[in-house]
Write an enzyme that holds these catalytic residues in place. Structure first.
Site, PDB file in Angstrom:
ATOM      1  N   GLY A 371       0.819  -1.196   0.000  1.00 15.93           N
ATOM      2  CA  GLY A 371       0.000   0.000   0.000  1.00 15.93           C
ATOM      3  C   GLY A 371       0.858   1.252   0.000  1.00 15.93           C
ATOM      4  O   GLY A 371       2.076   1.195   0.175  1.00 15.93           O
ATOM      5  N   PRO A 372       0.242   2.401  -0.213  1.00 12.31           N
ATOM      6  CA  PRO A 372       0.987   3.665  -0.247  1.00 12.31           C
ATOM      7  C   PRO A 372       1.616   3.973   1.105  1.00 12.31           C
ATOM      8  O   PRO A 372       1.245   3.407   2.133  1.00 12.31           O
ATOM      9  CB  PRO A 372      -0.101   4.699  -0.604  1.00 12.31           C
ATOM     10  CG  PRO A 372      -1.259   3.909  -1.092  1.00 12.31           C
ATOM     11  CD  PRO A 372      -1.200   2.583  -0.435  1.00 12.31           C
ATOM     12  N   GLY A 374       2.281   5.681   4.607  1.00 11.82           N
ATOM     13  CA  GLY A 374       1.441   6.351   5.588  1.00 11.82           C
ATOM     14  C   GLY A 374       0.102   5.712   5.856  1.00 11.82           C
ATOM     15  O   GLY A 374      -0.713   6.296   6.579  1.00 11.82           O
ATOM     16  N   VAL A 375      -0.155   4.508   5.311  1.00  6.90           N
ATOM     17  CA  VAL A 375      -1.458   3.880   5.559  1.00  6.90           C
ATOM     18  C   VAL A 375      -1.408   2.932   6.754  1.00  6.90           C
ATOM     19  O   VAL A 375      -2.429   2.352   7.120  1.00  6.90           O
ATOM     20  CB  VAL A 375      -1.959   3.123   4.312  1.00  6.90           C
ATOM     21  CG1 VAL A 375      -2.215   4.085   3.176  1.00  6.90           C
ATOM     22  CG2 VAL A 375      -0.980   2.034   3.888  1.00  6.90           C
ATOM     23  N   GLY A 376      -0.227   2.739   7.363  1.00  4.98           N
ATOM     24  CA  GLY A 376      -0.156   1.954   8.589  1.00  4.98           C
ATOM     25  C   GLY A 376       0.332   0.536   8.410  1.00  4.98           C
ATOM     26  O   GLY A 376      -0.050  -0.335   9.190  1.00  4.98           O
ATOM     27  N   LYS A 377       1.190   0.279   7.427  1.00  5.88           N
ATOM     28  CA  LYS A 377       1.657  -1.088   7.198  1.00  5.88           C
ATOM     29  C   LYS A 377       2.550  -1.574   8.339  1.00  5.88           C
ATOM     30  O   LYS A 377       2.363  -2.671   8.871  1.00  5.88           O
ATOM     31  CB  LYS A 377       2.420  -1.160   5.861  1.00  5.88           C
ATOM     32  CG  LYS A 377       1.599  -0.753   4.652  1.00  5.88           C
ATOM     33  CD  LYS A 377       2.371  -0.932   3.368  1.00  5.88           C
ATOM     34  CE  LYS A 377       3.555   0.005   3.256  1.00  5.88           C
ATOM     35  NZ  LYS A 377       3.153   1.416   3.216  1.00  5.88           N
ATOM     36  N   THR A 378       3.522  -0.760   8.711  1.00  6.67           N
ATOM     37  CA  THR A 378       4.442  -1.171   9.777  1.00  6.67           C
ATOM     38  C   THR A 378       3.769  -1.148  11.144  1.00  6.67           C
ATOM     39  O   THR A 378       3.981  -2.040  11.977  1.00  6.67           O
ATOM     40  CB  THR A 378       5.671  -0.258   9.791  1.00  6.67           C
ATOM     41  OG1 THR A 378       6.269  -0.251   8.494  1.00  6.67           O
ATOM     42  CG2 THR A 378       6.682  -0.729  10.813  1.00  6.67           C
ATOM     43  N   SER A 696      -2.378   1.760 -18.052  1.00  4.47           N
ATOM     44  CA  SER A 696      -3.803   2.090 -17.920  1.00  4.47           C
ATOM     45  C   SER A 696      -4.154   3.422 -18.561  1.00  4.47           C
ATOM     46  O   SER A 696      -5.198   3.974 -18.274  1.00  4.47           O
ATOM     47  CB  SER A 696      -4.199   2.101 -16.440  1.00  4.47           C
ATOM     48  OG  SER A 696      -3.451   3.074 -15.744  1.00  4.47           O
ATOM     49  N   LYS A 739      -7.934   4.549  -7.807  1.00  4.47           N
ATOM     50  CA  LYS A 739      -8.282   5.434  -8.915  1.00  4.47           C
ATOM     51  C   LYS A 739      -9.666   6.061  -8.719  1.00  4.47           C
ATOM     52  O   LYS A 739      -9.876   7.239  -9.006  1.00  4.47           O
ATOM     53  CB  LYS A 739      -8.230   4.661 -10.234  1.00  4.47           C
ATOM     54  CG  LYS A 739      -6.822   4.239 -10.621  1.00  4.47           C
ATOM     55  CD  LYS A 739      -6.806   3.412 -11.888  1.00  4.47           C
ATOM     56  CE  LYS A 739      -5.377   2.999 -12.259  1.00  4.47           C
ATOM     57  NZ  LYS A 739      -5.333   2.179 -13.469  1.00  4.47           N
TER      58      LYS A 739
END
Length: 820
Positions: A371-372, A374-378, A696, A739
């Protein structure tokens, strides 16, 4: 003499003698056995036998040795009539008696026992009958006797406790029954099996069973001798080593050495034996310790070997942090406390925890959060470790290009070390932590190796139970480790590595989700970090929404947190300047610019009016979804196609495919077959400083090009995504959710998506879908019908029999008013 068998019938020749019970001893006829007697009833029975019964006594074995006063049912039915040869009273009140077995006898427990006290004395007496046995020796019995005699010689050689005179005496016996009875007292077997031999009345069968036991005893005694020999040799070796080590200690002490290498080596051996590792690994480390003991401590190689042994001994080979039964409700609460949204990753974690409570051992899964930023992966990986009550480790792989970072250095020089995985396990001291491999898509390869290839073994559940680090050169079990990897995109992860992991996408947040995150997570955190109380700073919800819209442009919340931190800093400065810690600062939408300055972004990115040759595309980036504006202009020329905007190879190929598609459909679009030779085409994607690439944008470029050629505007409130083929088919794309979020943020009303992506709409929030009109399309014809501000009869001339109008396109006035 008539026999008295096991049917309980007495013969007239029955006799009565004092009875004495034996514990774990079976008396056999023709054998002489000394016994110590201490029970009062047994002593009285012996005294009565000596005084009144001609030193005759009936000896019977107890079934249960622990019984102090046995009853009739506690004794075996067959015993031995014996003669008392000698009796010696000892000072402690016991007597030592030498018994000689005379004959087998049987008695009936129900009728033949006179219990204590019913007649004279306080000892039991029994009526018994002597058991006869056959004395005829068959030829088979004679052969068996000869075999037993030969085995007796071997028995005497291996068992030195049996006197040679006894072996010689037994070798002269020619009858099978007496021979078996003479051998039995010398065999170390359970008394219950001896009782079975005593009850065997057929001499040949009895000797055959005794022969079998004799051979077994010879084998057991031989094994005991070999084992004792090995133990003795080892003891002598250990004593020799101990003596030499003590000498070395004394020499070191005389020379003033504080550290004793030999003592350290012995201590290492003790630690090694306590480690729960395989015997193969343990033996290899023993050799290293043995090698170290022969080295001089001042040598460089000694340091290398010593460091290696220390690493091996410090690793948690099988030290597992106790996994308690996981409370799913509590785990869900922890995940919800730490993160807003992210339902799919949370659900996957809860499923794993549920399965773990049902099975004893489970291979650690490998999850990949994509994911991008800052979305909370770590941070969700940290929450997973907290919900599982395990240790957490984070390894950043961004920029790693040396394979040794994963597998370790080979032990060929002083500075060699294990890889990051082994180092982390040593630091955490447990073999089942949660390890987060951050930025796994940012690794690179050079002449030093490919670290992503080294990760294949680490992240493969079928291989990592025997992970081999180059430094350790030992198989190490990583199967209990819970590996979590994070990445911004899958493009940077090799396909073999992707195949080892379960991909879980973490999409960008919606505006309302960002507002909730700011209120529930970010603001409390920033207030605490800046020394503010919740009552010091009041930030309205509309102000937070404006921060999201006009000061951040991202899929995550990292920049949003920075802007909120800026508000907290400025508020803290006001409080300090006025020296009033109870001051309340209220910030509304109108006062936001005083805190953060002028807005950085505009909300709503679409064009204000429909234009010719301008089309809204949708793109996926590592920061989330974005609007991608495509512009096309025509100029008189000779067919040159220019593509600008710092486009990658894929988008340049899409532009060329768009031109080829339009040339193939020129008759349907009302264009001359050679129209492309009379104009130059310039395709441009604004924001040229930003690299752009992806599969795309083909639909968007084709639409903008057709709009420019036909001089028909493209709807400004419409956006599209998809790739095309030369036949005009619209191919599916990825990142549909991101998108559509970008289209919603850009105030787009209608979005054209590939027909095959319609199934992905279930992953899009309902708040987004209710504000957008989604039109799935299969071909470019459907795209043109929906995108251009003109009816089909205006676009597709051939369908209605109209003449081509390409000549009009090539007039000098290319910038004439657009057809509506």
């Amino acid at each position: 003499m008539p026999t008295f068998g096991f049917d309980g019938k007495k013969s007239p020749e029955t006799q009565t003698l004092p009875m004495m019970s034996l514990r774990e001893v079976v008396m056999f006829p023709k054998s002489i056995v000394p016994l110590f007697v201490g029970r009062e009833a047994s002593i009285k029975a012996i005294e009565a036998a000596v005084a009144d019964y001609g030193k005759q006594i009936f000896l019977v074995t107890q079934k249960t040795p622990e019984t102090e006063h046995p009853e009739a049912d506690d004794l075996y039915r067959v015993g031995t009539v014996s003669k008392i040869l000698q009796m010696l009273r000892l000072p402690d009140g016991t007597i030592k008696v030498l018994f000689e077995g005379v004959s087998r006898a049987s008695w009936d427990p129900e009728n033949d026992m006179i219990p204590y006290g019913e007649e004279e004395g306080d000892f039991p007496k029994a009526h018994f009958a002597v058991l006869d046995e056959s004395k005829e020796a068959t030829s088979e019995a004679k052969a068996l006797i000869r075999a037993v005699h030969e085995s007796l010689d071997d028995f005497g050689k291996v068992n030195k406790k049996v006197a040679p005179e006894a072996i010689l005496a037994m070798s002269t016996i020619k009858d099978p029954g007496p021979l078996a009875d003479q051998i039995m007292p010398h065999l170390k077997i359970e008394f219950s099996r001896k009782q079975e031999i005593l009850e065997e009345l057929d001499p040949s069968r009895r000797l055959e069973r005794v022969y079998e036991l004799l051979l077994g005893e010879i084998e057991i005694v031989s094994i005991e001798k070999r084992v004792k020999g090995r133990v003795k040799d080892q003891m002598e070796k250990n004593q020799r080593e101990y003596y030499l080590n003590e000498q070395v200690k004394a020499i070191n002490k005389e020379m003033g050495r504080e550290d004793d290498p030999q003592a350290e080596a012995l201590e290492m051996v003790e630690q090694l034996e306590a480690k729960p590792m395989s015997e193969e690994n343990r033996e290899r480390v023993r050799k290293e310790i043995k090698k170290m003991r022969t080295m001089q401590p001042s040598s460089a190689e000694y340091t290398v070997v010593r460091n290696y042994i220390d690493w091996v001994l410090d690793l948690p080979w099988d030290d597992i942090k106790d996994d308690k039964d996981v409370d799913i409700v509590q785990a869900r609460t922890i995940l919800d406390e730490d993160h807003f949204g992210l339902q799919k990753p949370k659900q996957r974690i809860l499923e794993y925890l549920a399965v773990q409570t049902l099975v004893e051992t489970m291979k650690g899964p490998i999850l990949c959060f994509v994911g991008p930023p800052g979305v909370g992966k770590t941070s969700i990986a940290k929450s997973i470790a907290r919900s599982m009550d395990r240790e957490f480790l984070r390894l950043s792989l961004g920029g790693v290009r040396d394979e040794a970072e994963i597998r370790g250095h080979r032990r060929t020089y002083v500075g060699a070390m294990p890889g990051k995985i082994i180092q982390s396990l040593k630091r955490v001291k447990f073999n089942n932590p949660v390890i987060c491999l951050d930025e796994v898509d940012k690794m690179s390869a050079d002449f030093r190796g490919d670290p992503s290839a080294a990760l294949l073994e680490v992240l493969d559940p079928e291989q990592n139970y025997a992970f081999n680090d180059h430094y350790l050169d030992l198989d190490y079990d990583l199967s209990k480790v819970f590996f979590i990897t994070t990445a911004n995109s899958l493009e940077g992860i090799p396909l073999p590595l992707q195949d080892r992991m379960e991909i879980i996408r973490l999409p960008g947040y919606l505006e309302n989700e960002k507002v909730e995150i700011a209120k529930g997570f970010l603001m409390p955190k920033q207030l605490e970090q800046h020394g503010l109380k919740p009552e010091n700073l009041k930030l309205s919800e509309n102000a937070i929404l404006d921060v999201v819209r006009y000061y951040t442009k991202e899929a995550g919340v990292r920049n949003l947190e920075r802007e909120l931190a800026s508000i907290c800093r400025k508020s803290a400065m006001k409080i300090v300047e006025e020296k009033n810690r109870e001051k309340v600062i209220s910030i509304t939408r109108q006062g936001l610019q005083k805190m953060l300055g002028v807005t950085k972004f505009s909300y709503g990115e679409r064009e204000e009016a429909s234009q010719v040759g301008v089309c809204n595309g949708l793109a996926w980036t590592q920061l989330g979804g974005e609007m991608l504006l495509v512009e096309v202009v025509l100029m008189p020329g000779k067919g040159k196609v220019e593509i600008t905007g710092k486009l990658g190879d894929v988008m340049q190929e899409s532009a060329r495919a768009a031109v080829s598609y339009i040339r193939s459909r020129s008759d349907l679009l009302g264009l001359k077959p050679n129209f492309y030779k009379q104009v130059d085409i310039h395709i441009h994607v604004p924001d040229g400083a930003t690299p752009k690439d992806g599969p795309s944008a083909g639909v968007t470029m084709t639409t903008a090009l057709i709009s420019s050629l036909l001089n028909i505007p493209v709807r400004h409130d419409l956006a599209m995504t998809g790739e095309i083929t030369l036949r005009g088919r619209v191919l599916p794309i990825g990142g549909l959710r991101e998108k559509l979020l970008a289209a919603h943020r850009g105030l787009i009303k209608t979005v054209l998506i590939p027909f095959e992506n319609e199934k992905n709409l279930k992953d899009v929030p309902k708040d987004i879908l209710k504000d957008l009109e989604i039109i799935p399309v299969k071909t470019m014809d459907e795209v043109i019908d929906n995108a251009l501000q003109a009816g089909s009869e205006t676009v597709w001339h051939k369908k209605h029999g109209e003449a081509p109008v390409a000549a009009e396109l090539l007039k000098d006035e290319l910038q004439r008013p657009a057809r509506q």
